[in-house]
Scaffold this active site. Structure first.
Site, PDB file in Angstrom:
ATOM      1  N   ARG A  61       0.335  11.645  20.068  1.00  0.00           N
ATOM      2  CA  ARG A  61       0.230  13.069  20.406  1.00  0.00           C
ATOM      3  C   ARG A  61      -0.349  13.307  21.793  1.00  0.00           C
ATOM      4  O   ARG A  61      -0.132  14.364  22.386  1.00  0.00           O
ATOM      5  CB  ARG A  61      -0.534  13.811  19.310  1.00  0.00           C
ATOM      6  CG  ARG A  61       0.286  13.909  18.016  1.00  0.00           C
ATOM      7  CD  ARG A  61      -0.486  14.481  16.847  1.00  0.00           C
ATOM      8  NE  ARG A  61      -1.646  13.696  16.478  1.00  0.00           N
ATOM      9  CZ  ARG A  61      -1.630  12.638  15.670  1.00  0.00           C
ATOM     10  NH1 ARG A  61      -0.512  12.244  15.119  1.00  0.00           N
ATOM     11  NH2 ARG A  61      -2.740  11.976  15.418  1.00  0.00           N
ATOM     12  N   GLU A  98     -11.566   5.258  13.262  1.00  0.00           N
ATOM     13  CA  GLU A  98     -12.415   5.798  12.198  1.00  0.00           C
ATOM     14  C   GLU A  98     -12.144   5.046  10.901  1.00  0.00           C
ATOM     15  O   GLU A  98     -13.013   4.920  10.053  1.00  0.00           O
ATOM     16  CB  GLU A  98     -12.088   7.290  12.036  1.00  0.00           C
ATOM     17  CG  GLU A  98     -12.940   8.013  11.057  1.00  0.00           C
ATOM     18  CD  GLU A  98     -12.566   9.478  10.945  1.00  0.00           C
ATOM     19  OE1 GLU A  98     -13.158  10.142  10.093  1.00  0.00           O
ATOM     20  OE2 GLU A  98     -11.675   9.936  11.681  1.00  0.00           O
TER      21      GLU A  98
END
Length: 174
Positions: A61, A98
């Site tokens: 993105r 993460e």
């Protein structure tokens, strides 16, 4: 349009890609022409005087926002990709996510010493992806002017990894 309008256009997907993760789905903002235009215009306004030579966009993105921002700023665009996607000789950097680890690559001739770079991605969580992109840019001798994100997840404090390197700018925070 306000920052709260942008924030309200972003969909939350609970427990994706694994339990406990609150995934911020930016595609709902991107499909709205007025929201997408405002995101790019706000980012461009913030960096209008920064004399950026290249926007470095992080897959995937970051390509969308980075390419549009490079166009608006009148500078070049350089992609940072996952392994095996770039056709010429590359350098690589591994990083922590993460929820795991991954690796990024950049063409070894993408940037030169003295180039002024803005690193762009849609979201900053723990900062590992942007930190890896920064290391790639630094290995090539370019100067990192700033990092720009549409979304920042404050509780994960990814900003702390990046602020020693350059300014960190985000439009909306959660």
């Amino acid at each position: 349009m306000s920052l709260s309008d942008i924030k309200n256009s972003i969909r939350n997907i609970p427990n994706h890609p694994k339990p406990g993760i609150q995934f911020k789905d930016i595609t709902t903002a991107m499909k709205q022409p007025n929201v997408m235009r405002e995101i790019i215009d706000m980012l461009a306004a913030h960096f209008a005087e920064a004399k950026i030579d290249y926007v470095v966009g992080i897959e995937a993105r970051g390509f969308i926002f980075g390419a549009a921002l490079a166009y608006k700023l009148g500078c070049g665009f350089v992609p940072v990709r996952k392994p095996g996607k770039l056709p010429a000789k590359t350098i690589a950097e591994e990083y922590a996510l993460e929820y795991g680890t991954d690796k990024l690559e950049i063409h070894q001739d993408a940037l030169q010493k003295g180039d002024r770079v803005l690193i762009v991605d849609d979201l900053i969580a723990i900062g590992g992806t942007a930190e890896a992109a920064a290391k790639l840019v630094q290995k090539l001798g370019a100067e990192i002017v700033a990092f720009a994100f549409v979304i920042e997840l404050l509780e994960l404090d990814g900003r702390a990894k990046l602020e020693p390197v350059a300014e960190v700018y985000s439009l909306v925070q959660y």
